[in-house]
Motif scaffolding. Structure first.
Motif, PDB file in Angstrom:
ATOM      1  N   GLU A 467       0.829  -1.208   0.000  1.00  0.00           N
ATOM      2  CA  GLU A 467       0.000   0.000   0.000  1.00  0.00           C
ATOM      3  C   GLU A 467       0.861   1.254   0.000  1.00  0.00           C
ATOM      4  O   GLU A 467       0.553   2.240  -0.680  1.00  0.00           O
ATOM      5  CB  GLU A 467      -0.924  -0.003   1.224  1.00  0.00           C
ATOM      6  CG  GLU A 467      -2.020  -1.030   1.175  1.00  0.00           C
ATOM      7  CD  GLU A 467      -2.830  -1.069   2.465  1.00  0.00           C
ATOM      8  OE1 GLU A 467      -4.064  -1.011   2.385  1.00  0.00           O
ATOM      9  OE2 GLU A 467      -2.209  -1.147   3.553  1.00  0.00           O
ATOM     10  N   ILE A 468       1.941   1.225   0.775  1.00  0.00           N
ATOM     11  CA  ILE A 468       2.856   2.381   0.839  1.00  0.00           C
ATOM     12  C   ILE A 468       3.490   2.619  -0.524  1.00  0.00           C
ATOM     13  O   ILE A 468       3.548   3.747  -1.019  1.00  0.00           O
ATOM     14  CB  ILE A 468       3.931   2.146   1.918  1.00  0.00           C
ATOM     15  CG1 ILE A 468       3.293   2.160   3.318  1.00  0.00           C
ATOM     16  CG2 ILE A 468       5.027   3.200   1.823  1.00  0.00           C
ATOM     17  CD1 ILE A 468       4.233   1.728   4.431  1.00  0.00           C
ATOM     18  N   GLU A 469       3.948   1.535  -1.155  1.00  0.00           N
ATOM     19  CA  GLU A 469       4.582   1.681  -2.466  1.00  0.00           C
ATOM     20  C   GLU A 469       3.574   2.149  -3.513  1.00  0.00           C
ATOM     21  O   GLU A 469       3.901   2.975  -4.382  1.00  0.00           O
ATOM     22  CB  GLU A 469       5.206   0.354  -2.892  1.00  0.00           C
ATOM     23  CG  GLU A 469       5.953   0.457  -4.217  1.00  0.00           C
ATOM     24  CD  GLU A 469       6.670  -0.832  -4.588  1.00  0.00           C
ATOM     25  OE1 GLU A 469       6.768  -1.115  -5.801  1.00  0.00           O
ATOM     26  OE2 GLU A 469       7.120  -1.542  -3.654  1.00  0.00           O
ATOM     27  N   ALA A 470       2.334   1.653  -3.443  1.00  0.00           N
ATOM     28  CA  ALA A 470       1.309   2.062  -4.406  1.00  0.00           C
ATOM     29  C   ALA A 470       1.012   3.550  -4.280  1.00  0.00           C
ATOM     30  O   ALA A 470       0.837   4.249  -5.288  1.00  0.00           O
ATOM     31  CB  ALA A 470       0.032   1.245  -4.169  1.00  0.00           C
ATOM     32  N   ALA A 471       0.957   4.073  -3.033  1.00  0.00           N
ATOM     33  CA  ALA A 471       0.724   5.500  -2.831  1.00  0.00           C
ATOM     34  C   ALA A 471       1.878   6.320  -3.389  1.00  0.00           C
ATOM     35  O   ALA A 471       1.670   7.377  -4.006  1.00  0.00           O
ATOM     36  CB  ALA A 471       0.535   5.789  -1.338  1.00  0.00           C
ATOM     37  N   ALA A 472       3.107   5.837  -3.182  1.00  0.00           N
ATOM     38  CA  ALA A 472       4.274   6.553  -3.705  1.00  0.00           C
ATOM     39  C   ALA A 472       4.277   6.565  -5.228  1.00  0.00           C
ATOM     40  O   ALA A 472       4.590   7.579  -5.863  1.00  0.00           O
ATOM     41  CB  ALA A 472       5.553   5.919  -3.164  1.00  0.00           C
ATOM     42  N   LEU A 514      -2.556   8.011   0.850  1.00  0.00           N
ATOM     43  CA  LEU A 514      -2.717   6.734   1.535  1.00  0.00           C
ATOM     44  C   LEU A 514      -3.845   6.803   2.560  1.00  0.00           C
ATOM     45  O   LEU A 514      -4.503   5.801   2.843  1.00  0.00           O
ATOM     46  CB  LEU A 514      -1.397   6.343   2.214  1.00  0.00           C
ATOM     47  CG  LEU A 514      -1.347   4.976   2.903  1.00  0.00           C
ATOM     48  CD1 LEU A 514      -1.590   3.860   1.900  1.00  0.00           C
ATOM     49  CD2 LEU A 514      -0.012   4.784   3.592  1.00  0.00           C
ATOM     50  N   ALA A 515      -4.080   8.001   3.101  1.00  0.00           N
ATOM     51  CA  ALA A 515      -5.154   8.174   4.091  1.00  0.00           C
ATOM     52  C   ALA A 515      -6.531   8.005   3.469  1.00  0.00           C
ATOM     53  O   ALA A 515      -7.507   7.749   4.173  1.00  0.00           O
ATOM     54  CB  ALA A 515      -5.048   9.562   4.732  1.00  0.00           C
ATOM     55  N   ASP A 516      -6.636   8.165   2.140  1.00  0.00           N
ATOM     56  CA  ASP A 516      -7.891   8.003   1.412  1.00  0.00           C
ATOM     57  C   ASP A 516      -9.030   8.815   2.041  1.00  0.00           C
ATOM     58  O   ASP A 516     -10.055   8.268   2.439  1.00  0.00           O
ATOM     59  CB  ASP A 516      -8.275   6.517   1.360  1.00  0.00           C
ATOM     60  CG  ASP A 516      -9.447   6.273   0.406  1.00  0.00           C
ATOM     61  OD1 ASP A 516      -9.624   7.076  -0.536  1.00  0.00           O
ATOM     62  OD2 ASP A 516     -10.193   5.297   0.633  1.00  0.00           O
ATOM     63  N   PRO A 517      -8.870  10.145   2.134  1.00  0.00           N
ATOM     64  CA  PRO A 517      -9.915  10.966   2.758  1.00  0.00           C
ATOM     65  C   PRO A 517     -11.083  11.216   1.815  1.00  0.00           C
ATOM     66  O   PRO A 517     -10.977  11.046   0.600  1.00  0.00           O
ATOM     67  CB  PRO A 517      -9.170  12.275   3.047  1.00  0.00           C
ATOM     68  CG  PRO A 517      -8.165  12.364   1.939  1.00  0.00           C
ATOM     69  CD  PRO A 517      -7.729  10.953   1.663  1.00  0.00           C
ATOM     70  N   ARG A 518     -12.217  11.636   2.363  1.00  0.00           N
ATOM     71  CA  ARG A 518     -13.345  12.065   1.539  1.00  0.00           C
ATOM     72  C   ARG A 518     -13.036  13.402   0.886  1.00  0.00           C
ATOM     73  O   ARG A 518     -13.463  13.670  -0.234  1.00  0.00           O
ATOM     74  CB  ARG A 518     -14.604  12.220   2.395  1.00  0.00           C
ATOM     75  CG  ARG A 518     -15.095  10.944   3.032  1.00  0.00           C
ATOM     76  CD  ARG A 518     -16.425  11.189   3.719  1.00  0.00           C
ATOM     77  NE  ARG A 518     -16.866  10.006   4.446  1.00  0.00           N
ATOM     78  CZ  ARG A 518     -18.069   9.877   4.969  1.00  0.00           C
ATOM     79  NH1 ARG A 518     -18.932  10.864   4.865  1.00  0.00           N
ATOM     80  NH2 ARG A 518     -18.414   8.784   5.609  1.00  0.00           N
ATOM     81  N   VAL A 519     -12.316  14.254   1.631  1.00  0.00           N
ATOM     82  CA  VAL A 519     -11.992  15.591   1.143  1.00  0.00           C
ATOM     83  C   VAL A 519     -10.477  15.763   1.216  1.00  0.00           C
ATOM     84  O   VAL A 519      -9.877  15.550   2.267  1.00  0.00           O
ATOM     85  CB  VAL A 519     -12.679  16.689   1.981  1.00  0.00           C
ATOM     86  CG1 VAL A 519     -12.292  18.075   1.456  1.00  0.00           C
ATOM     87  CG2 VAL A 519     -14.189  16.509   1.960  1.00  0.00           C
TER      88      VAL A 519
END
Length: 602
Positions: A467-472, A514-519
């Protein structure tokens, strides 16, 4: 208590009412810290009381041995009184040593427990306070609270309090034993105590003022040092070294002068106590010697009185040193208690509401906002942002763009009106729910101690390596991370100097995504990126902003191109609203900004 009130505690010109309130606040804090340890404090005090009593028995036993034991040997050949005096003296000395050890260890454990709780409480409270506090209360001051101020309190608890308790007990027991041994000598000591009390009271009053001044000048010196070192790049860029040096020299001079004045009163107090003690001992010896000649006093009693008189005045100097630590710690406790009594201006609701399952609709309903008592930034603001829409805020500096972002993040609450997320007033949401739902990325990308992976994982604690690598990868950071000596395991604290500002910003993007927020709020977040890096981020943004509400604040209009809607702000109002293409076609403010930006690229 207001932030201005806490800041004002660096003053020295308190009114009587203010001083009384501050002292009461400090006592409440100290009481709350000591309350769980009352039983241990009582037991520890019993140790020192018994130890002091055992220690004071020495001269009395010596007098008994000389006046009773020696005559019994010479006249009757009876060694028993002398052996009894000697045995009791040894037992009392051993008991005093053991009990004093138990007292020293016990009081140290209590003080360390209290300091642990105070450090922990101060750190936790500082994190809980709102952004308004941290924007007003300088970092140098908060560092001084956690370092030099707490060290002053530690010195008092570990050393000064020990000196006071032992000193008072020794003086009390000494006066009692001396009176028991010879009432006239006890009366002389009582008379000599009067000038000693007057001198000590003068020292206490004067040191109260001077030690507060010392703490204030010390804090100002630390604040200037921290701010200079924190902003060292700006200092060097604008060649502020000489000006900073002059200002720092002034603050050091103030601190030195305050310490000189403090040393001066010690120069009067300590020799004064020594002089009173010397005159008293001389008087006791002369009076006692004459009485020995007359036969109204025995030689052992005179020796005991002389030993007691010497012991009697020694603790007074220790008590004077206690005032040294007490005034310093008292001033420190006042400042710490001021921070701990500060209330967050953005408070978590008592009964928070749950967020509905929608995806980030934002509404500003008749919002009016001003920072503190300053100028109104948003005079009368209404705005509807549908869920999943990406909007860009543009406008001149001071138009209110960043203020809008801070209100959506609930770093501040509106003065009037409401900001709603999915129909729920932000003031009714739990902080944890809000922080998961809304994430802001600012121009000031901050990396914490730890690895690159640790810093990205702050967005989602417990995230897997994949997940960390995907976000990067999504924000275009994977390439430079892989080029680091240890890749994702590189320690950013050690390698921070080799990670550019743009790379730090990419890591903060990966953390936010990575936090995947709504906003997702990007406040000038691409300002530190070069053109190639910005293009990589924009490619990632196109994918990552899909099905998510996003607010982009940027002067670079290249970032605005990916927005569904552009809001042009001026003096806290929206003067243009539409898609980038529509606003360019209209030929208004945004069109002129866009044209100027295009020309700058050429």
């Amino acid at each position: 208590m207001s932030v201005q009130g806490v800041q004002g505690e660096d003053r020295t010109d308190y009114t009587k009412a203010e001083s009384k309130a501050i002292r009461a606040r400090s006592r409440r804090l100290l009481g709350s810290l000591l309350k769980p340890h009352v039983g241990r404090v009582v037991v520890t005090l019993l140790f020192v009381v018994i130890a002091a009593a055992a220690n004071i028995a020495g001269p009395l036993l010596i007098a008994y041995g000389i006046d009773v034991g020696l005559p019994a040997i010479m006249e009757q050949g009876d060694w028993m009184p002398l052996w009894v005096a000697t045995l009791v003296y040894i037992v009392a000395a051993i008991a005093a040593g053991v009990l004093m050890y138990l007292y020293t260890v016990g009081i140290a454990r209590i003080s360390q427990t209290v300091l642990y709780e105070l450090r922990r409480r101060l750190f936790a409270h500082a994190q809980r306070l709102s952004l308004e506090f941290h924007e007003s209360y300088t970092s140098g001051r908060i560092i001084a609270r956690q370092t030099s101020d707490l060290e002053s309190i530690r010195d008092l608890l570990d050393q000064g309090l020990n000196e006071l308790v032992r000193g008072v007990l020794i003086m009390g027991f000494t006066a009692g034993a001396m009176t028991l041994l010879d009432p006239l000598s006890g009366a002389i000591i009582g008379i000599a105590l009067i000038p000693a009390i007057i001198l000590t009271r003068w020292f206490q009053v004067r040191s109260t003022v001077l030690f507060r001044e010392t703490r204030t000048t010390s804090a100002r010196m630390i604040v200037h040092f921290v701010e200079t070192m924190t902003g060292i790049r700006a200092v060097k860029a604008f060649r502020k070294e000489a000006a900073n040096q002059r200002e720092f020299d002034e603050r050091v001079d103030d601190y030195r002068d305050a310490n000189y004045r403090t040393i001066n009163i010690f120069g009067i107090y300590e020799p004064g106590i020594m002089m009173i003690g010397a005159v008293t001992i001389a008087t006791l010896v002369i009076v006692g010697g004459l009485r020995v000649v007359e036969g109204s006093m025995q030689i052992g009693a005179l020796l005991g009185v002389a030993l007691y008189a010497r012991n009697f005045f020694q603790p007074i100097q220790g008590i004077g040193m206690f005032f040294n630590g007490y005034q310093s710690a008292s001033a420190a406790l006042e400042k710490i208690s001021g921070v701990l009594e500060e209330e967050p201006t953005v408070k978590e609701p008592v009964q928070p509401k749950a967020l509905p399952a929608s995806r980030g609709q934002i509404d500003f309903d008749a919002v009016r906002f001003a920072y503190g008592n300053g100028k109104v930034v948003l005079p009368d603001f209404d705005l509807h942002i549908p869920s999943g829409q990406t909007i860009a805020l543009v406008g001149t500096t001071g138009a209110g763009k960043s203020t809008l972002a801070k209100l959506v993040s609930r770093f501040y609450d509106p003065t009037e009106g409401a900001v709603k997320l999915d129909g729920v007033d932000l003031r009714e949401l739990a902080n944890d729910d809000l922080r998961r739902a809304v994430v802001m990325v600012t121009q000031e990308a901050y990396l914490f101690s730890g690895t690159v992976a640790d810093n990205i994982a702050l967005g989602k604690p417990g995230a897997s390596d994949e997940e960390i690598e995907a976000a990067a990868r999504a924000v275009g950071a994977h390439g430079f991370i892989e080029a680091l000596p240890d890749g994702y395991a590189t320690d950013v604290n050690k390698r921070g100097g080799r990670v550019s500002a743009g790379q730090r910003q990419l890591l903060s993007f990966a953390r936010a995504f990575l936090a995947d927020p709504r906003v997702l709020i990007l406040d000038e977040a691409t300002a530190s990126l070069d053109i190639p890096s910005e293009r990589l981020v924009q490619e990632g943004l196109t994918t990552l902003l899909a099905d998510r509400t996003a607010i982009i604040i940027a002067h670079r209009l290249s970032t605005v191109a990916i927005a569904d809607r552009v809001l042009v702000m001026e003096h806290g109002r929206i003067i243009e609203d539409g898609s980038p293409a529509e606003l360019i076609e209209q030929g208004g403010k945004f069109a002129s900004l866009h044209r100027a930006w295009r020309e700058s690229l050429v």
